[in-house]
Design a protein around this motif. Structure first.
Motif, PDB file in Angstrom:
ATOM      1  N   ARG A  47       1.240   7.251  -1.518  1.00  0.00           N
ATOM      2  CA  ARG A  47       0.690   7.948  -0.367  1.00  0.00           C
ATOM      3  C   ARG A  47       0.419   6.953   0.747  1.00  0.00           C
ATOM      4  N   ALA A  48       0.173   7.491   1.915  1.00  0.00           N
ATOM      5  CA  ALA A  48      -0.179   6.655   3.058  1.00  0.00           C
ATOM      6  C   ALA A  48      -1.579   6.079   2.850  1.00  0.00           C
ATOM      7  N   PRO A  49      -1.882   4.966   3.486  1.00  0.00           N
ATOM      8  CA  PRO A  49      -3.221   4.379   3.314  1.00  0.00           C
ATOM      9  C   PRO A  49      -4.306   5.315   3.810  1.00  0.00           C
ATOM     10  N   ALA A  50      -5.373   5.423   3.019  1.00  0.00           N
ATOM     11  CA  ALA A  50      -6.481   6.297   3.407  1.00  0.00           C
ATOM     12  C   ALA A  50      -7.207   5.760   4.629  1.00  0.00           C
ATOM     13  N   HIS A  51      -7.268   4.448   4.755  1.00  0.00           N
ATOM     14  CA  HIS A  51      -7.961   3.804   5.876  1.00  0.00           C
ATOM     15  C   HIS A  51      -7.031   2.735   6.453  1.00  0.00           C
ATOM     16  N   PRO A  52      -6.091   3.116   7.300  1.00  0.00           N
ATOM     17  CA  PRO A  52      -5.079   2.165   7.785  1.00  0.00           C
ATOM     18  C   PRO A  52      -5.653   0.918   8.430  1.00  0.00           C
ATOM     19  N   SER A  53      -6.741   1.057   9.149  1.00  0.00           N
ATOM     20  CA  SER A  53      -7.279  -0.111   9.865  1.00  0.00           C
ATOM     21  C   SER A  53      -7.783  -1.193   8.920  1.00  0.00           C
ATOM     22  N   THR A  54      -8.237  -0.795   7.715  1.00  0.00           N
ATOM     23  CA  THR A  54      -8.730  -1.776   6.752  1.00  0.00           C
ATOM     24  C   THR A  54      -7.769  -1.998   5.587  1.00  0.00           C
ATOM     25  N   ASP A  55      -6.930  -1.006   5.299  1.00  0.00           N
ATOM     26  CA  ASP A  55      -6.020  -1.116   4.152  1.00  0.00           C
ATOM     27  C   ASP A  55      -4.742  -1.886   4.467  1.00  0.00           C
ATOM     28  N   ARG A  56      -4.438  -2.088   5.748  1.00  0.00           N
ATOM     29  CA  ARG A  56      -3.206  -2.784   6.109  1.00  0.00           C
ATOM     30  C   ARG A  56      -3.503  -3.918   7.084  1.00  0.00           C
ATOM     31  N   LEU A  57      -2.947  -5.082   6.754  1.00  0.00           N
ATOM     32  CA  LEU A  57      -3.008  -6.233   7.654  1.00  0.00           C
ATOM     33  C   LEU A  57      -1.748  -6.326   8.504  1.00  0.00           C
ATOM     34  N   LEU A  58      -0.614  -5.961   7.919  1.00  0.00           N
ATOM     35  CA  LEU A  58       0.673  -6.050   8.615  1.00  0.00           C
ATOM     36  C   LEU A  58       0.821  -4.886   9.580  1.00  0.00           C
ATOM     37  N   ARG A  59       1.173  -5.182  10.810  1.00  0.00           N
ATOM     38  CA  ARG A  59       1.323  -4.153  11.838  1.00  0.00           C
ATOM     39  C   ARG A  59       2.780  -4.029  12.272  1.00  0.00           C
ATOM     40  N   ARG A  60       3.280  -2.820  12.285  1.00  0.00           N
ATOM     41  CA  ARG A  60       4.598  -2.462  12.788  1.00  0.00           C
ATOM     42  C   ARG A  60       5.712  -3.369  12.234  1.00  0.00           C
ATOM     43  N   LEU A 104     -11.701   0.506 -18.394  1.00  0.00           N
ATOM     44  CA  LEU A 104     -12.899   0.340 -17.571  1.00  0.00           C
ATOM     45  C   LEU A 104     -12.518  -0.092 -16.156  1.00  0.00           C
ATOM     46  N   ALA A 105     -11.583  -1.034 -16.046  1.00  0.00           N
ATOM     47  CA  ALA A 105     -11.125  -1.461 -14.725  1.00  0.00           C
ATOM     48  C   ALA A 105     -10.454  -0.309 -13.985  1.00  0.00           C
ATOM     49  N   GLU A 106      -9.679   0.467 -14.712  1.00  0.00           N
ATOM     50  CA  GLU A 106      -9.005   1.601 -14.086  1.00  0.00           C
ATOM     51  C   GLU A 106     -10.013   2.614 -13.555  1.00  0.00           C
ATOM     52  N   ARG A 107     -11.062   2.887 -14.348  1.00  0.00           N
ATOM     53  CA  ARG A 107     -12.090   3.840 -13.904  1.00  0.00           C
ATOM     54  C   ARG A 107     -12.867   3.286 -12.708  1.00  0.00           C
ATOM     55  N   ALA A 108     -13.149   1.996 -12.754  1.00  0.00           N
ATOM     56  CA  ALA A 108     -13.905   1.405 -11.642  1.00  0.00           C
ATOM     57  C   ALA A 108     -13.124   1.514 -10.337  1.00  0.00           C
ATOM     58  N   LEU A 109     -11.827   1.272 -10.399  1.00  0.00           N
ATOM     59  CA  LEU A 109     -11.009   1.366  -9.188  1.00  0.00           C
ATOM     60  C   LEU A 109     -10.824   2.805  -8.745  1.00  0.00           C
ATOM     61  N   SER A 110     -10.810   3.724  -9.706  1.00  0.00           N
ATOM     62  CA  SER A 110     -10.668   5.139  -9.323  1.00  0.00           C
ATOM     63  C   SER A 110     -11.877   5.605  -8.525  1.00  0.00           C
ATOM     64  N   LEU A 112     -13.251   3.863  -6.366  1.00  0.00           N
ATOM     65  CA  LEU A 112     -12.926   3.410  -5.012  1.00  0.00           C
ATOM     66  C   LEU A 112     -11.748   4.172  -4.418  1.00  0.00           C
ATOM     67  N   ASP A 113     -11.260   5.176  -5.163  1.00  0.00           N
ATOM     68  CA  ASP A 113     -10.111   5.978  -4.737  1.00  0.00           C
ATOM     69  C   ASP A 113      -8.858   5.113  -4.589  1.00  0.00           C
ATOM     70  N   LEU A 114      -8.677   4.225  -5.545  1.00  0.00           N
ATOM     71  CA  LEU A 114      -7.511   3.347  -5.553  1.00  0.00           C
ATOM     72  C   LEU A 114      -6.736   3.550  -6.846  1.00  0.00           C
ATOM     73  N   GLY A 115      -5.537   4.091  -6.721  1.00  0.00           N
ATOM     74  CA  GLY A 115      -4.657   4.226  -7.864  1.00  0.00           C
ATOM     75  C   GLY A 115      -3.727   3.034  -7.975  1.00  0.00           C
ATOM     76  N   ARG A 116      -2.848   3.095  -8.967  1.00  0.00           N
ATOM     77  CA  ARG A 116      -1.945   1.965  -9.195  1.00  0.00           C
ATOM     78  C   ARG A 116      -1.059   1.702  -7.993  1.00  0.00           C
ATOM     79  N   THR A 117      -0.460   2.743  -7.426  1.00  0.00           N
ATOM     80  CA  THR A 117       0.438   2.514  -6.294  1.00  0.00           C
ATOM     81  C   THR A 117      -0.329   2.087  -5.044  1.00  0.00           C
TER      82      THR A 117
END
Length: 305
Positions: A47-60, A104-110, A112-117
């Motif tokens: 999916r697209a980044p939930a928070h583009p301004s913080t989730d992506r450093l690379l621009r265009r 446990l790590a998987e649940r902790a990241l979930s 944060l709404d962060l899946g594997r991809t």
């Protein structure tokens, strides 16, 4: 007093234990059938980044979507000679994967709404951004041919990405792919294998906006082709893109093998004319449909229009 009671009395006073009859286990009742809950819908693969301004450093970023043996390294060298464009060797970043070592790590990241991809996209972005920062330039160009197979994921990972589609006569691609490793791929195998990449590129062209460059136009009139590409990217054309310098041939030798019919062009440091287009009878039947789709004439003489 019965014998058992006498024995238990004596045993109990001496040891604190007693003997008792073993009762047969009660017949177990069949376990009640439980209703299996309905399976949850599978989340999207990416999916697209939930928070583009913080989730992506690379621009265009710019992705060159091209088949194998289509001249993508030549285009990369020309673009990399621009003062603002950094075009590194093929990074194959899509092969970088992320795995949680524990549930446990998987649940902790979930939480944060962060899946594997999502985590993989963060890693991809960080690697490419690091490469750009180290170059001191402003825009990254990436040209790994296998990116054509994941063009939709690239667009999801970087919603602001720009795409350049590089085409070449399909029969010329197949011929060059065979010549790159004639032991591993005979002409027929090369045609079928290269066709996979061509079809992936065509799917990307149908799905994404972008700018199309033809190898034949790049080699016949490099300045015109590069000027048009720079206009698409919003950059000023620089003459050094055509005269990109023979010194970078060492980089090619170290990082990319099998350059085949245009290795010498790279060593000269200048975009030069390509080979003649294949004769009509040299076009494999399996590639004729792609020739039509890309508007290439079956006979020599240039690009059909």
């Amino acid at each position: 007093m019965t014998l058992l009671r006498k024995i238990n009395a004596a045993l109990g006073s001496a040891t604190g234990f007693r003997v008792c009859r073993v009762r047969p286990p009660a017949a177990r009742e069949p376990a009640a059938r439980t209703t299996v809950p309905a399976a949850r819908p599978e989340p999207p693969a990416y999916r697209a980044p939930a928070h583009p301004s913080t989730d992506r450093l690379l621009r265009r970023p710019v992705f060159v979507i091209a088949p194998v043996r289509s001249g993508s390294t030549l285009l990369r060298m020309a673009l990399g000679a621009h003062s603002r464009l950094h075009a590194p060797h093929e990074l194959h970043f899509r092969r970088l994967e992320v795995r949680c070592g524990t549930r446990l790590a998987e649940r902790a990241l979930s939480v944060l709404d962060l899946g594997r991809t999502d985590l993989e996209h963060l890693l991809w972005d960080r690697v490419l951004h690091r490469e750009l920062v180290r170059s001191g330039k402003q825009c990254l160009v990436e040209k790994t041919p296998s990116n054509a197979f994941v063009h939709d994921r690239l667009a999801a990972c970087w919603p602001d990405a720009r795409f350049v589609f590089l085409l070449r006569h399909p029969a010329a691609i197949a011929r060059s792919w065979h010549e790159a490793d004639p032991v591993r791929r005979d002409p027929e195998q090369a045609a079928h294998d290269a066709l996979r990449y061509m079809r992936a590129v065509e799917r990307a062209r149908a799905a994404l906006p972008g700018h199309t460059v033809r190898y034949e136009e790049l080699t016949d009139d490099p300045e015109a082709a590069l000027r048009a590409l720079c206009a698409f990217l919003g950059e000023e054309f620089e003459p050094g893109m055509v005269e990109y310098g023979a010194g970078r041939a060492r980089e090619i030798d170290g990082l990319e093998k099998g350059l085949g019919d245009w290795r010498d062009k790279i060593r000269t440091g200048r975009v030069q004319p390509g080979r003649e287009l294949p004769e009509a009878d040299a076009v494999p039947a399996v590639l004729r449909e792609m020739c039509d789709a890309w508007e290439y004439a079956a006979a020599p003489g240039g690009v059909a229009r």
